[in-house]
Write an enzyme that holds these catalytic residues in place. Structure first.
Site, PDB file in Angstrom:
ATOM      1  N   GLU A 125     -11.231 -50.740  27.410  1.00 18.80           N
ATOM      2  CA  GLU A 125     -10.153 -49.986  26.766  1.00 18.80           C
ATOM      3  C   GLU A 125     -10.454 -48.517  27.013  1.00 18.80           C
ATOM      4  O   GLU A 125     -11.305 -47.932  26.343  1.00 18.80           O
ATOM      5  CB  GLU A 125     -10.126 -50.300  25.259  1.00 18.80           C
ATOM      6  CG  GLU A 125      -9.875 -51.770  24.943  1.00 18.80           C
ATOM      7  CD  GLU A 125      -8.433 -52.187  25.214  1.00 18.80           C
ATOM      8  OE1 GLU A 125      -7.557 -51.308  25.271  1.00 18.80           O
ATOM      9  OE2 GLU A 125      -8.191 -53.389  25.404  1.00 18.80           O
ATOM     10  N   CYS A 178      -6.696 -42.164  21.596  1.00 18.50           N
ATOM     11  CA  CYS A 178      -6.540 -42.547  23.009  1.00 18.50           C
ATOM     12  C   CYS A 178      -5.088 -42.683  23.408  1.00 18.50           C
ATOM     13  O   CYS A 178      -4.734 -42.425  24.548  1.00 18.50           O
ATOM     14  CB  CYS A 178      -7.277 -43.848  23.277  1.00 18.50           C
ATOM     15  SG  CYS A 178      -6.745 -45.172  22.201  1.00 18.50           S
TER      16      CYS A 178
HETATM   17  P1  NAD Z   1     -17.610 -42.445  25.584  1.00 12.20           P
HETATM   18  O1  NAD Z   1     -17.231 -43.231  26.767  1.00 12.20           O
HETATM   19  O2  NAD Z   1     -18.375 -41.185  25.770  1.00 12.20           O
HETATM   20  O3  NAD Z   1     -18.485 -43.325  24.558  1.00 12.20           O
HETATM   21  C1  NAD Z   1     -18.107 -44.621  24.141  1.00 12.20           C
HETATM   22  C2  NAD Z   1     -19.345 -45.416  23.801  1.00 12.20           C
HETATM   23  O4  NAD Z   1     -20.188 -45.513  24.948  1.00 12.20           O
HETATM   24  C3  NAD Z   1     -20.204 -44.856  22.676  1.00 12.20           C
HETATM   25  O5  NAD Z   1     -20.598 -45.917  21.830  1.00 12.20           O
HETATM   26  C4  NAD Z   1     -21.404 -44.274  23.400  1.00 12.20           C
HETATM   27  O6  NAD Z   1     -22.591 -44.364  22.653  1.00 12.20           O
HETATM   28  C5  NAD Z   1     -21.527 -45.109  24.658  1.00 12.20           C
HETATM   29  N1  NAD Z   1     -22.030 -44.344  25.806  1.00 12.20           N
HETATM   30  C6  NAD Z   1     -21.803 -43.023  26.076  1.00 12.20           C
HETATM   31  N2  NAD Z   1     -22.414 -42.681  27.239  1.00 12.20           N
HETATM   32  C7  NAD Z   1     -23.030 -43.790  27.704  1.00 12.20           C
HETATM   33  C8  NAD Z   1     -23.824 -44.071  28.863  1.00 12.20           C
HETATM   34  N3  NAD Z   1     -24.093 -43.140  29.758  1.00 12.20           N
HETATM   35  N4  NAD Z   1     -24.285 -45.324  29.017  1.00 12.20           N
HETATM   36  C9  NAD Z   1     -24.010 -46.287  28.126  1.00 12.20           C
HETATM   37  N5  NAD Z   1     -23.274 -46.062  27.007  1.00 12.20           N
HETATM   38  C10 NAD Z   1     -22.791 -44.847  26.793  1.00 12.20           C
HETATM   39  O7  NAD Z   1     -16.245 -42.178  24.823  1.00 12.20           O
HETATM   40  P2  NAD Z   1     -15.985 -41.330  23.516  1.00 12.20           P
HETATM   41  O8  NAD Z   1     -16.205 -39.884  23.813  1.00 12.20           O
HETATM   42  O9  NAD Z   1     -16.707 -41.922  22.353  1.00 12.20           O
HETATM   43  O10 NAD Z   1     -14.413 -41.598  23.314  1.00 12.20           O
HETATM   44  C11 NAD Z   1     -13.461 -40.866  23.981  1.00 12.20           C
HETATM   45  C12 NAD Z   1     -12.820 -41.643  25.110  1.00 12.20           C
HETATM   46  O11 NAD Z   1     -12.487 -42.951  24.695  1.00 12.20           O
HETATM   47  C13 NAD Z   1     -11.523 -41.044  25.600  1.00 12.20           C
HETATM   48  O12 NAD Z   1     -11.471 -41.097  26.998  1.00 12.20           O
HETATM   49  C14 NAD Z   1     -10.475 -41.949  25.000  1.00 12.20           C
HETATM   50  O13 NAD Z   1      -9.241 -41.958  25.666  1.00 12.20           O
HETATM   51  C15 NAD Z   1     -11.138 -43.260  25.032  1.00 12.20           C
HETATM   52  N6  NAD Z   1     -10.585 -44.155  24.048  1.00 12.20           N
HETATM   53  C16 NAD Z   1      -9.878 -45.247  24.444  1.00 12.20           C
HETATM   54  C17 NAD Z   1      -9.323 -46.092  23.496  1.00 12.20           C
HETATM   55  C18 NAD Z   1      -8.525 -47.321  23.858  1.00 12.20           C
HETATM   56  O14 NAD Z   1      -8.263 -48.133  22.982  1.00 12.20           O
HETATM   57  N7  NAD Z   1      -8.147 -47.518  25.109  1.00 12.20           N
HETATM   58  C19 NAD Z   1      -9.507 -45.813  22.146  1.00 12.20           C
HETATM   59  C20 NAD Z   1     -10.241 -44.697  21.789  1.00 12.20           C
HETATM   60  C21 NAD Z   1     -10.788 -43.884  22.737  1.00 12.20           C
END
Ligand code: NAD
Length: 464
Positions: A214, A248
């Site tokens: 997602e 998102c």
């Molecule tokens: P992110 O991808 O930075 O982090 C998401 C998760 O991944 C967190 O739990 C984090 O701890 C983990 N993570 C971060 N870096 C990592 C790595 N290098 N290796 C492994 N795990 C890692 O996203 P965010 O900043 O928390 O959220 C924002 C993004 O999420 C935006 O792009 C937004 O559009 C998207 N989003 C999508 C939805 C959806 O339903 N499609 C919903 C909410 C947010």
């Protein structure tokens, strides 16, 4: 407290042991899991509200509407439909295989890893969990380290409400998630950025683990409904500035024709004042930016734009007012080649660019010149324009005359397409994503038509 490597491996193998014991398979156990999740929410509503306030300045009304309420609705939906979803159903068998009988028997996959982002730290972790429990799987939850109060609360409550270890929590950031991803799961649901989505998918490939991703992107909106200007503006700003734009599926930018820009900008300003008052900073219903890094990124996005509504900001509070901007130049380009980052990168904050394009057809071209968005919003009174967007663009979902609301429809699949994600969940779609529909065939020995498929064929091939 972050978990150690040994803790993480033990957590996952513990969840697997519970799954292998068969304890989560019976429908009664699945329903009990869903009820335990519901009790965890309803008995700790005040604690969840406090944590969401602390992490994101999410007011009680918004917390109920967009986090607690959404998950409770998902649980209720699953409890109502669980029996029907889980029934084995008759499968068709071609004439050439007769006599034979087939059933489609749903079975749980095993251990599901749920990785959530910080913006809806409760909903995006526990909504998938409802589907995991309904499907009879066990779960390892990885809440976001950037919503530390919500993460800690969930880590504290889960063992109390799931003492059998059906659901387990691993807290932490990149090192802990990396360690988790080295383990074998039977499905991974990841919500977050495309960059990390790729990391997750690569790690999953090592174990051939299926993934639901997602992701995000720039969700466009189109406006040309002059007759409903104020209503559309209200709905647009609500969709955009809820959770201070950190959603998102928030409309990332809104396109309209040049002659409509002034009236739309004014209406957006009026609507913002209606919803959050003349000083949104004083509103208990207006959120804050999650951390300084995101705050600095968002404020720097305003450079080189014309701020036409809002723009006030305060780093100590991580407050950025609901802000509407326009870009100079006749028709600023939107997309990967855009000159300004506000039209190039996902904004994910309370900044709404109003972009002039010549027509709805040109707006369609803008959408198509780029990654497929998670959502597309169309505000028009023309059925032809609605069809134009529906039929000539691709996105996770299309919503007419509103924003965000499709997330609350448990009966609809929620997910992206292309760069905005793969797979979908919510309601039955979650249950499907976390189940395997196993065909079971029985071919009676008595009337042995299979002999026809066995050599020697005597020169005649037989088609089944
Ligand atoms: P992110 O991808 O930075 O982090 C998401 C998760 O991944 C967190 O739990 C984090 O701890 C983990 N993570 C971060 N870096 C990592 C790595 N290098 N290796 C492994 N795990 C890692 O996203 P965010 O900043 O928390 O959220 C924002 C993004 O999420 C935006 O792009 C937004 O559009 C998207 N989003 C999508 C939805 C959806 O339903 N499609 C919903 C909410 C947010």
């Amino acid at each position: 407290m972050p978990s150690t490597t040994a803790d993480i491996a033990a957590t996952v193998s513990g969840a697997r042991e519970v799954f292998d014991s068969g304890a989560t398979r019976p429908l009664a156990a699945r329903a009990a899991g869903l009820r335990a999740l519901r009790a965890m929410l309803t008995e700790n509503e005040a604690a969840f509200e406090a944590a969401l306030w602390s992490d994101l300045h999410k007011g009680s009304g918004e917390a109920q509407l967009t986090e607690i309420g959404v998950v409770l609705a998902e649980i209720g939906h699953a409890l109502r439909h669980l029996r029907r979803w889980s029934r084995s159903r008759r499968g068709p068998v071609p004439l050439g295989l007769w006599p034979a009988r087939a059933r489609l028997v749903p079975e749980p996959l095993g251990v599901v890893l749920v990785i959530a982002p910080w913006n809806y730290p409760m909903q995006l972790l526990l909504d998938p969990l409802a589907g995991v429990l309904a499907a009879g799987d066990t779960a390892v939850l990885k809440p976001s380290e950037l919503a530390p109060e919500t993460s800690a609360l969930i880590a504290r409550l889960v063992p109390a409400y799931f003492p059998d270890g059906t659901v387990r929590v691993v807290q932490g950031g990149v090192p802990e998630t990396t360690e988790l991803l080295a383990q074998r799961f039977d499905h991974i649901v990841f919500t977050g950025s495309g960059t990390v989505g790729r990391i997750v998918m690569r790690a999953a490939a090592e174990h051939l683990t299926p993934v639901t991703l997602e992701l995000g992107g720039k969700s466009p909106a189109w406006f040309d409904d002059d007759a409903h200007l104020d209503q559309a503006a209200r709905r647009l700003v609500w969709a955009k500035f809820t959770n201070a734009g950190q959603t998102c599926v928030a409309p990332d930018y809104v396109m309209t024709t040049p002659d409509r820009v002034p009236a739309l900008v004014e209406a957006l300003g009026r609507a913002i004042a209606d919803l959050w008052g003349s000083d949104p900073r004083a509103s208990a219903d207006y959120g804050r930016i999650v951390d300084e890094r995101q705050f600095d990124r968002l404020v720097s996005l305003l450079d080189g734009t014309n701020v036409v509504v809002g723009g006030e900001h305060d780093r100590t509070e991580r407050y950025l007012a609901p802000t509407v901007v326009t870009l100079s130049g006749d028709r600023p380009s939107v997309g990967p080649d855009a000159a300004h980052p506000v039209l190039r990168d996902e904004i994910f904050g309370p900044v709404l660019p109003v972009v002039a394009v010549d027509s709805a057809e040109q707006a369609v071209d803008v959408v198509n010149a780029w990654d497929k968005p998670l959502a597309l919003y169309v505000f028009t009174s023309s059925a032809r324009t609605r069809r134009l967007f529906e039929q000539h663009t691709s996105s996770g979902a299309v919503v007419h005359d509103a924003g965000l609301i499709h997330v609350a429809a448990s009966g609809l699949p929620f997910g992206g397409v292309g760069a905005s994600g793969m797979g979908a969940y919510h309601g039955q779609y979650s249950w499907k994503a976390f189940s395997h529909l196993k065909p079971v065939l029985r071919k009676p020995l008595a009337f042995d038509t299979l002999r026809l498929a066995q050599p020697p064929f005597g020169g005649f091939g037989t088609r089944l």
